[in-house]
Design a protein around this motif. Sequence first.
Motif, PDB file in Angstrom:
ATOM      1  N   GLU A 147       0.857  -1.193   0.000  1.00  0.00           N
ATOM      2  CA  GLU A 147       0.000   0.000   0.000  1.00  0.00           C
ATOM      3  C   GLU A 147       0.887   1.235   0.000  1.00  0.00           C
ATOM      4  O   GLU A 147       1.656   1.435   0.929  1.00  0.00           O
ATOM      5  N   ALA A 148       0.767   2.056  -1.026  1.00  0.00           N
ATOM      6  CA  ALA A 148       1.523   3.301  -1.072  1.00  0.00           C
ATOM      7  C   ALA A 148       0.888   4.327  -0.147  1.00  0.00           C
ATOM      8  O   ALA A 148      -0.328   4.395  -0.023  1.00  0.00           O
ATOM      9  N   ALA A 149       1.702   5.134   0.501  1.00  0.00           N
ATOM     10  CA  ALA A 149       1.213   6.129   1.453  1.00  0.00           C
ATOM     11  C   ALA A 149       0.427   7.249   0.777  1.00  0.00           C
ATOM     12  O   ALA A 149      -0.520   7.777   1.345  1.00  0.00           O
TER      13      ALA A 149
ATOM     14  N   CYS B 156       8.963  -2.668  -2.579  1.00  0.00           N
ATOM     15  CA  CYS B 156       8.927  -2.537  -1.116  1.00  0.00           C
ATOM     16  C   CYS B 156       9.206  -1.109  -0.673  1.00  0.00           C
ATOM     17  O   CYS B 156       8.566  -0.604   0.252  1.00  0.00           O
ATOM     18  N   GLY B 157      10.129  -0.448  -1.331  1.00  0.00           N
ATOM     19  CA  GLY B 157      10.502   0.907  -0.946  1.00  0.00           C
ATOM     20  C   GLY B 157       9.382   1.923  -1.069  1.00  0.00           C
ATOM     21  O   GLY B 157       9.418   2.971  -0.441  1.00  0.00           O
ATOM     22  N   SER B 158       8.366   1.627  -1.879  1.00  0.00           N
ATOM     23  CA  SER B 158       7.252   2.557  -2.043  1.00  0.00           C
ATOM     24  C   SER B 158       6.055   2.195  -1.170  1.00  0.00           C
ATOM     25  O   SER B 158       5.018   2.838  -1.245  1.00  0.00           O
ATOM     26  N   CYS B 159       6.203   1.179  -0.329  1.00  0.00           N
ATOM     27  CA  CYS B 159       5.100   0.700   0.500  1.00  0.00           C
ATOM     28  C   CYS B 159       5.110   1.384   1.875  1.00  0.00           C
ATOM     29  O   CYS B 159       6.165   1.558   2.490  1.00  0.00           O
ATOM     30  N   ARG B 160       3.942   1.725   2.358  1.00  0.00           N
ATOM     31  CA  ARG B 160       3.849   2.398   3.658  1.00  0.00           C
ATOM     32  C   ARG B 160       4.197   1.473   4.819  1.00  0.00           C
ATOM     33  O   ARG B 160       4.487   1.936   5.916  1.00  0.00           O
ATOM     34  N   HIS B 161       4.187   0.167   4.597  1.00  0.00           N
ATOM     35  CA  HIS B 161       4.518  -0.792   5.653  1.00  0.00           C
ATOM     36  C   HIS B 161       6.025  -1.039   5.772  1.00  0.00           C
ATOM     37  O   HIS B 161       6.469  -1.662   6.726  1.00  0.00           O
ATOM     38  N   TYR B 162       6.772  -0.562   4.812  1.00  0.00           N
ATOM     39  CA  TYR B 162       8.213  -0.825   4.746  1.00  0.00           C
ATOM     40  C   TYR B 162       8.994   0.241   5.498  1.00  0.00           C
ATOM     41  O   TYR B 162       8.753   1.440   5.325  1.00  0.00           O
ATOM     42  N   ARG B 163       9.924  -0.208   6.331  1.00  0.00           N
ATOM     43  CA  ARG B 163      10.783   0.705   7.091  1.00  0.00           C
ATOM     44  C   ARG B 163      12.217   0.569   6.569  1.00  0.00           C
ATOM     45  O   ARG B 163      12.865  -0.450   6.779  1.00  0.00           O
TER      46      ARG B 163
END
Length: 99
Positions: A59-61, A69-76
């Motif tokens: 899910e993108a922010a 993964c880098g564009s996902c809101r769940h990824y740190r």
Amino acid sequence: MKKTRRYDIEGAILEIPVYYDARTEKYMEDYPDFLENPVYTPDGCPILFTGEDACSYGEAADGSPCIDCGSCRHYRQASHTWIGVCGHEKKRCVPEGGG
């Protein structure tokens, strides 16, 4: 002995091999395949390469397509590297007997 860079990714210690790239004249990290050989934080969150294709939970922010993964809101994203942690609850690895 091979040269490595050591990272503490939310409590998981990783030794990432590096190699010298003559073209760029820099040491480059040689990341393992985290999908083929999963690595998890002590809390059970998977460690992934930032450019890995987004999973079905991505899910993108900002509402734009989540392509990796880098564009996902769940990824740190971890500092100073191309790896990070997926924080989506459904991607967590729960140890046997744990919960």
